[in-house]
Structure formats: structure tokens, C-alpha cells
Design an enzyme around this catalytic site. Structure first.
Site, short mmCIF file in Angstrom:
data_model
loop_
_atom_site.label_atom_id
_atom_site.label_comp_id
_atom_site.label_asym_id
_atom_site.label_seq_id
_atom_site.Cartn_x
_atom_site.Cartn_y
_atom_site.Cartn_z
N ASN A 190 -4.64 -0.17 3.52
CA ASN A 190 -4.94 -0.58 4.90
C ASN A 190 -3.75 -1.24 5.59
O ASN A 190 -3.90 -1.80 6.68
CB ASN A 190 -6.14 -1.53 4.92
CG ASN A 190 -5.95 -2.76 4.03
OD1 ASN A 190 -4.86 -3.03 3.56
ND2 ASN A 190 -7.02 -3.49 3.79
N ASP A 218 -21.26 -0.68 -4.88
CA ASP A 218 -21.33 0.42 -3.94
C ASP A 218 -21.75 1.71 -4.65
O ASP A 218 -21.26 2.01 -5.75
CB ASP A 218 -19.94 0.59 -3.30
CG ASP A 218 -19.88 1.75 -2.33
OD1 ASP A 218 -20.50 1.65 -1.27
OD2 ASP A 218 -19.20 2.75 -2.65
N ASP A 236 -23.09 -0.78 7.10
CA ASP A 236 -23.12 0.67 7.24
C ASP A 236 -24.22 1.06 8.20
O ASP A 236 -25.38 1.18 7.82
CB ASP A 236 -23.37 1.28 5.85
CG ASP A 236 -23.03 2.75 5.78
OD1 ASP A 236 -22.62 3.32 6.80
OD2 ASP A 236 -23.18 3.33 4.70
N ASP A 242 0.83 -1.20 0.00
CA ASP A 242 0.00 0.00 0.00
C ASP A 242 0.87 1.25 0.00
O ASP A 242 2.02 1.23 0.46
CB ASP A 242 -0.90 0.02 1.23
CG ASP A 242 -1.97 -1.06 1.17
OD1 ASP A 242 -2.14 -1.67 0.10
OD2 ASP A 242 -2.63 -1.29 2.20
N GLU A 278 -7.73 -4.25 -3.78
CA GLU A 278 -6.68 -3.55 -3.02
C GLU A 278 -7.11 -2.16 -2.56
O GLU A 278 -7.62 -1.35 -3.33
CB GLU A 278 -5.41 -3.43 -3.86
CG GLU A 278 -4.51 -4.66 -3.77
CD GLU A 278 -3.72 -4.74 -2.46
OE1 GLU A 278 -3.94 -3.92 -1.55
OE2 GLU A 278 -2.87 -5.65 -2.36
N THR A 279 -6.91 -1.93 -1.28
CA THR A 279 -7.16 -0.62 -0.68
C THR A 279 -6.01 -0.33 0.28
O THR A 279 -5.21 -1.21 0.60
CB THR A 279 -8.51 -0.61 0.06
OG1 THR A 279 -8.85 0.71 0.43
CG2 THR A 279 -8.47 -1.49 1.30
N GLU A 294 -26.37 -1.03 -4.77
CA GLU A 294 -26.74 -0.10 -3.69
C GLU A 294 -27.29 1.12 -4.42
O GLU A 294 -26.53 1.89 -5.01
CB GLU A 294 -25.52 0.27 -2.86
CG GLU A 294 -25.88 1.20 -1.71
CD GLU A 294 -24.67 1.71 -0.94
OE1 GLU A 294 -24.77 1.87 0.29
OE2 GLU A 294 -23.62 1.95 -1.58
N ASP A 342 -6.71 -7.92 -2.23
CA ASP A 342 -5.96 -7.20 -1.20
C ASP A 342 -4.96 -8.14 -0.54
O ASP A 342 -5.32 -9.17 0.03
CB ASP A 342 -6.93 -6.64 -0.17
CG ASP A 342 -6.28 -5.56 0.68
OD1 ASP A 342 -5.24 -5.83 1.29
OD2 ASP A 342 -6.84 -4.44 0.74
#
Length: 787
Positions: A277, A420, A543, A173, A274-275, A468, A304
Site C-alpha cells: 500500500n 478473513d 465490507d 512494499d 504488511e500489505t 468470518e 505494516d
């Protein structure tokens, strides 16, 4: 419920939010010719696009392909280590002017001679109109600089090493325990000349990995039970799993059998692409900048790495496939939550500074192609609350979305996707506006549907697509208004039942509104040919509050000390109520909430841990809590164990009764000649609930009966009575067929609480026939079957 924004103005919080590129010819496979895939068919081809870095069939050469319509020069830099060292080779790419694809083929032998003997790490540097190429340029210099952004929206900066948008894995990251200074990736007057190369995230060249994800379930979506969970949170608190595998794909796969035993048929993971974190909770005294949920995607292809026990090159991809196979072996579909509305590069660092943005990948390659910009082309357009909109109206950006989805579907085995803030995918504008329109054929929503082989309503091969159906601002709240075929998170379902349970006297909910939700929401999905299965019914999701907290907390409490907080943001209006503080009543309300989704037409979804009354301690925005308080804890109390048994048995009841899972909306008529309507609504006194009763918000009790014979059900009929009043109500039972009587499956009231609150099949106690009276406690629900 809108997704709460991540914190600002810290750098990671701001990592959010041309010509048509046609996919080129299919390259040859890098597997041996004739290698079998998972279905035993011969695998003849690699990926169906040419972008990214790919080996040739002999694995003697690697070809780098990257798109940019606006760059004037692109170089690829190659590294033998992922972090802390300079490149060992670099090449200039050549532009194909008809496709805007920049290309270079490198010999593997040349790479090895330069010292690259293991994984191949690489990144791009790009020049363009706002930063022109000059042969005198050196890393970290301003040579060639004109502006951080020009009038066309270009943000080229050769001092920033760029990730390949089509990389199949990335090395690490941007910020991590080694590199804590995220400002090295920024443009603007204070940061533009900082070179990011040594520390920047590198793309990894992967050979093709065989499809080893087992046999995909073909179940119709209407028959699914969806379990939404974080892949790390699922097992980090599970001491029955070896510590090395907790919080990983491998660990998650080890939970497949227990989730199958619970009755789950589809596991929906929060984002696994992948983010940033890697540095979560390096300092556990502060949650600032932590990113637990993962809604800040850095790369749309790479699993990720943090969630893999095998962190070698290729390890996350193989381990993700192993996890998918473990679920497939249990008959469970794997859905993933995908975030194509914004990216981890984010928006501007401040509302007044248009020059300082993060330049990590898309922005440095072709900003106006990948992002929707304001009319002056200087800033990001934002309907996400966490950065700039991805330019989902652009054909090239759409290609990336579709290619990514096909990769996860075909190569990694994913069975479905939850999108999302999916309204952004229906945007008809590239720059200067936002307009959602489901009818416009060129939107990403319609492109996805037409490109991805969606699963038929009756089941079969393909993927399930779930939206969503909202974002932030504009005309982005679109529940019930997605293109035909799309399933949606039914926010109206959630809001209707929450209000009826928790806001009596404050909000008006009519029996007719309750009936619409119980029966599959035909008012939302029937006008365009959709079915009950297009309504994803839920009371809570990741959420917001958990199911327990919805009925235990009057207000959010997000500013607690670690490990329960602090978390900023979060909805202030939660439609929650602590039931007067009585624990038994809180559990009863939670049983009702779980029962609602299990007896309603549509597709039930609940959040991981809700089956045993998990709490987040009234924190309703735990996006940043990678902590023991936020992981699932499997040390259950008696009350939690009883609730888990209640959930498990109620799921089994739903799965055993096809009358609760109709393919089409219920008819109010008798369609098989047995003198019983498919569905009839009743008042508590046994009379048919007419339009006057159904439209009166002063009525708080409703019952319905389904004719099981019209659905091949083992029960002649199913009867559900719900009492929303604050006092007990007697319900007069309707006809249950000649010679039949009613038997109790469950009563959610406090008197029945325990391990056998849902009767085992065959052990249901008789409660009487037509005309018998059944007393339902205050705020209670009863399910009966006729036999």
C-alpha cells in the site's frame, strides 16, 4: 456477504491469492538475562521457533533459517540499504535433510566489515528442479532455466529476490513511489529474466524487542463491544491529532480514551500485517491498484510500516506495541483481522497463462507447500476471488500460521483475531480440491484452536478467536458450522434484520426468525455446546454499506469520481432501502439497527464511524479508497452528535444490564421460582406468542421480556417491543412484578429524537404497569425496564 474481488488483471490485484517441520529448540534470549516482561516475570526465551533470522545471545552472530523441501540450492543476499543498491555479501545455505530447513550463520563483524553497520537487510534466491543451479548463472540471466513451472508445481526463479516468510519486519512494499513497475517480480516468458534484487522488498533482522504492551484485559467475550475500524482511517481525518501521527499506530493509540468513553471494549483493526500500500494515491486521479483495506498480506509477522510514524528498523514493532498498551491502559482489547486464506503473491496473470505468476516469497521457496494447487499442479486453487488458496492443510504452512498468531499474541500483545474467509482454514485438501470439514482434526482451524490458548467462555487469559465463516464457491458458506469454541460473524443475524427492515413485501421474515436472532441464535450455535457469545452480531461491517448508507441508499454507487470512487466490484444485493428519502426516517432505521445489536444476546459489533452516521456516499466496496471521503471525519452535525449520544448511552445500558449478556441461552422456564420465565415472547396484544404466531411471516410485531432477577440485574425485568409494520402498533405491556411498573429507556421513533433519546439511569419516565398500552410508531423499537 462475500468479499468482493480486488481488480484484475493489474499486477497488484493478482498479488493475492511436504515434510512436517517441527519447531526446533528455543534459542537463548537476546535480552539481558533476567530482564522483566510486562507481567514482571523473568523473560527466559526468545521466539519459540528457529525459522527466520535471529541474533544469538551475544548479538555477535545472525543465523538464517528458511524452509524448503524442494529447493536444490538457496543463497542469502545481504544489503546495507533497503532499495536501489546491489548486495554487499551473499552466502550459500546448508540443508538439514531431516527438517528441510536451510541454514547459515553469519558473523556480525563480517557484516560490519562489508559496510553493513546499521539495520541488516536480506533476501533469498532459490533454485530447484524447474531452474537448476549452474555456476555460470548471473543475475538477470536464463542459465539453468527449464520451465516457469514443472509437473510438480515448482516455480523456482533465482532472478527474484525472496522475502523471508518469518521476517519480523520488511523494508518497503514491492511497488512504491520509487518502484512503480511491478512486472519485475513476475515469472513467465516476458519477465522471468528480470532481476528484482536491487528494488525488491528486503527482510530485516530484528533483535528481540521487550514486551511493552501493558496488562491484557481478561474480560469474557460476551461482555465485549467490538469496534471494527481501519487503523489509518481512524485518525487521518482527526485534526486534534498532530499531523505526524495521523493515520499511524501512535495516532490510533491517542483515540483509546475517546473510544473507552464511547463504551468500546474491543477495537478490531482491519489488516495490519504488511500489505502492498506504499503507493496508494500517488496519483489521486486514479484508484487503480490502490489497496486501502489491506487484505493482500505480504508477510504474516511484520506490522505494516506505512502505519508507523517511526519507520526505522524496529520502529513499527515498537509503535504497534505502544498502541496496544494505550488501549490496554483503557481496558480495551486489541483484535486484528488476519488473512491466512491467501497471500499478496496472488494468482495467475490471466486465466489462460499458467506461466506468469508473481514470485515474491512463498512461491519462490516452495510453491506446493505454501499454496493449494489444481490437480495438474500448474495453477492456484481459488476460493477467495483474489488469488490462490494458502495451503492451510499442509503442516508446514500451518506452522507458519500458528507461529505468526503466537507472535502477535505473545510479543505484540494482541488479544484476539478475526480470521478473513476462514472457511479456507477448514480445508481438508492440499491440492486438486476444496472441502470444508470442521470435524477433521488436521485442519488449520483445529490446529489453531489447539495451539493458541483460547480464552474461556467465562473470561480469563488467552485469546478470542472469531471466524468470518464463508469464502467463495464449494461448500464454503458455513455460518453456524465452525468447530466448537469458535465465535463467528453471524451473517444470518445481519440478513434477517436487514430483510425485515428493508424488504417488507419482498422477503418473508417470521417473528420466530427475529426471536432466534434476538436471543443469541441457539439454532446456529447451540447444537455443539456453543453459547450466545459465539454469535458476533452485526448489521454492517467494513465490507459493504455503512449503517447510514444501509438506510439511505437503494443501490450501490461505486463509479463516482475521486475521493468517493471509483471502486469496482461490490455486492449488487445489499438488502438496503432509502426509507423513501426521508432523512428523519433514515435516522430512525439506523437507530433500530444499532439498537438491535445492543439488546440482542451475543456480542455486538459495529463499524468505525457508525456511531455518528458516517457515510461512504453509497459506495459499498471502498477497498481502494485511501481518501478523505473514506477516513473518519469528526466534524459532526447536530444529527450526528445526537446519534453518537444515542449509541454511547445504549452501549452503557447494555453494559449495565447483565440480563442482555447471558452466558447461556435463555430458558423459557422460571428457573428461580419468582413466577417469571427467564425469557418470554409476546404479541402486541399482550398474549404469549405461540408457535402459530411465531411461524407466520405476515406478522411484523414482536416483544420480549427478560427476567432480570435471574441475572443479578439492577432491573427487575427488561422489555423490548419492535414494530416492523409500516404503521403504528399499540403494545399491551406484560406483568412487571408485584409493585413494579415499566419505565422507558429509549424509543427509537422520530418524536423522541435528540440528545436524550436514551434516558440517563434514574431519569427514565414511567409508562405504566401491567395492561398499560404503549404505542410504537411505524418501524420503531422501544426498550423498557421494570423497577
Amino acid at each position: 456477504m462475500k468479499k468482493s474481488p480486488l481488480p484484475r488483471p493489474t499486477w497488484r490485484a493478482l498479488l493475492t491469492a511436504g515434510a512436517v517441520l517441527s519447531c526446533g529448540p528455543t534459542p537463548e534470549s537476546v535480552l539481558p538475562e533476567g530482564a522483566p516482561d510486562v507481567e514482571g516475570q523473568t523473560r527466559q526465551a526468545d521466539l519459540s521457533w528457529t525459522l527466520g533470522a535471529q541474533y544469538d545471545a551475544s548479538q555477535a552472530n545472525i543465523t538464517f533459517n528458511v524452509y524448503s523441501a524442494r529447493a536444490t540450492r538457496i543463497e542469502v543476499y545481504l544489503y546495507k540499504t533497503p532499495q536501489g543498491a546491489q548486495e554487499v555479501l551473499s552466502y550459500v545455505l546448508t540443508k538439514n535433510t531431516s527438517t528441510n530447513v536451510w541454514t547459515k550463520t553469519a558473523s556480525v563483524t563480517t557484516l560490519k566489515n562489508a559496510g553493513i553497520t546499521g539495520a541488516v537487510y536480506y533476501g533469498y534466491r532459490a533454485w530447484g528442479p524447474n531452474w537448476t543451479y549452474d555456476s555460470a548463472w548471473k543475475k538477470g540471466s536464463a542459465t539453468g532455466f527449464k520451465s516457469d513451472v514443472d509437473s510438480a508445481g515448482n516455480r523456482f526463479n533465482p532472478n527474484k529476490l525472496l522475502m523471508d516468510p518469518y521476517a519480523l519486519e520488511i523494508s518497503h512494499d514491492p511497488t512504491n513511489p520509487v518502484t512503480t513497475n511491478g512486472t519485475i517480480y513476475a515469472s513467465g516468458p516476458n519477465y522471468r529474466n528480470i532481476d528484482s534484487g536491487a528494488q525488491a522488498t528486503k527482510s530485516i533482522v530484528l533483535p528481540t524487542i521487550a514486551r511493552a504492551y501493558g496488562t491484557k484485559p481478561t474480560r469474557a467475550l460476551k461482555d465485549d463491544i467490538i469496534y471494527e475500524v481501519h487503523v489509518r482511517g481512524l485518525t487521518m481525518g482527526d485534526t486534534s491529532i498532530a499531523s505526524a501521527y495521523r493515520g499511524t499506530y501512535k495516532g490510533a493509540g491517542m483515540k483509546a480514551a475517546s473510544l473507552a468513553a464511547l463504551g468500546v471494549t474491543a477495537v478490531e483493526f482491519l489488516p495490519v500485517q504488511e500489505t502492498d500500500n506504499d503507493d496508494n494515491d500517488v496519483n489521486a486521479t486514479s484508484t487503480q491498484d490502490d489497496n486501502y483495506w489491506g487484505y493482500m498480506t505480504l508477510n504474516y509477522f511484520a506490522p505494516d510500516r506505512r502505519y508507523s510514524s517511526d519507520k526505522s528498523a524496529g520502529g513499527p514493532t515498537r509503535e504497534f506495541q505502544e498502541m496496544v498498551k494505550a488501549f490496554h491502559d483503557q481496558g480495551i482489547k486489541v483484535f486484528i483481522d488476519v488473512v491466512y486464506n491467501h497471500t499478496g503473491e496472488g494468482g495467475s496473470w490471466s486465466a489462460t497463462d499458467k506461466s506468469t505468476y508473481n514470485v515474491l516469497s512463498y512461491r519462490g521457496l516452495d510453491n506446493p507447500t505454501y499454496y493449494s494447487l489444481t490437480s495438474d499442479m500448474q495453477s492456484s486453487w481459488d476460493n477467495t476471488g483474489v488469488g490462490g488458496n494458502f495451503n492451510t492443510r499442509n503442516a508446514v504452512a500451518q506452522n507458519l500460521i500458528v507461529d505468526s498468531l503466537n507472535y502477535w499474541k505473545d510479543e505484540l500483545g494482541v488479544d484476539g483475531f478475526r480470521f478473513d474467509l476462514a472457511s479456507v482454514l477448514g480445508n481438508t485438501c492440499e491440492h486438486g480440491c476444496f472441502n470444508y470439514d470442521k470435524m477433521t482434526s488436521g485442519t488449520a482451524l483445529n490446529r489453531i484452536w489447539n495451539s493458541l490458548s483460547p480464552r474461556a467462555v467465562g473470561g480469563g487469559t488467552g485469546v478470542d478467536l472469531i471466524a468470518e465463516p464463508w469464502a467463495i464457491g464449494g461448500n464454503s458458506y458455513q455460518v453456524g458450522n465452525f468447530p466448537s469454541g469458535w465465535a463467528e460473524w453471524n451473517g444470518t443475524y445481519r440478513d434477517t434484520f436487514r430483510k425485515d427492515q428493508n424488504e417488507m413485501g419482498m422477503s418473508t421474515v417470521t417473528p420466530g426468525q427475529l426471536a432466534a436472532r434476538f436471543a443469541g441464535s441457539s439454532d446456529l450455535y447451540g447444537d455443539d455446546g456453543r453459547r450466545p457469545s459465539h454469535s458476533i452480531n452485526f448489521m454492517v461491517a467494513h465490507d459493504g454499506f455503512t449503517l447510514k448508507d444501509l438506510y439511505s441508499c437503494n443501490n450501490k454507487s461505486n463509479n463516482q469520481a475521486w475521493p468517493y470512487g471509483p471502486s469496482d466490484g461490490g455486492e449488487d444485493h445489499n438488502t438496503s432501502w432509502d426509507q423513501g428519502g426521508a432523512g428523519a426516517d433514515q435516522r430512525r432505521a439506523a437507530r433500530n439497527g444499532m439498537a438491535f445489536v445492543m439488546v440482542s444476546a451475543g456480542v455486538p459489533m459495529f463499524n468505525g464511524g457508525d456511531e455518528f452516521l458516517r457515510t461512504q456516499y453509497c459506495n459499498n466496496n471502498v477497498y481502494n479508497l485511501d481518501s478523505s471521503a473514506n477516513w473518519l471525519n469528526y466534524g459532526l452535525s447536530t444529527d450526528q452528535t445526537n446519534f453518537k449520544t444515542f449509541t454511547q448511552r445504549l452501549i452503557a445500558f447494555r453494559k449495565a444490564h447483565p440480563a442482555l449478556r447471558p452466558a447461556n441461552f435463555y430458558s423459557a422456564s422460571d428457573t428461580n421460582g419468582n413466577v417469571m420465565e427467564q425469557l418470554r415472547w409476546f404479541r402486541p396484544d399482550g398474549a404469549v406468542a405461540d408457535s402459530g404466531y411465531m411461524g407466520d411471516g405476515n406478522n411484523h410485531a414482536l416483544a420480549f421480556r427478560i427476567d432480570g432477577t435471574e441475572f443479578g440485574d439492577s432491573a427487575a425485568a427488561i422489555y423490548v417491543a419492535y414494530n416492523g409494520w409500516s404503521g403504528a402498533v399499540d403494545f399491551k405491556l406484560p406483568w412487571a412484578f408485584n409493585g413494579k411498573q415499566w419505565y422507558r429507556v429509549t424509543d427509537t421513533c422520530n418524536w423522541a429524537e435528540g440528545a436524550s433519546q436514551v434516558s440517563s439511569p434514574g431519569s427514565e419516565p414511567a409508562v405504566g404497569g401491567e395492561g398499560a398500552t404503549y404505542g410504537v410508531c411505524a418501524r420503531g423499537l422501544v426498550v423498557l425496564i421494570a423497577k
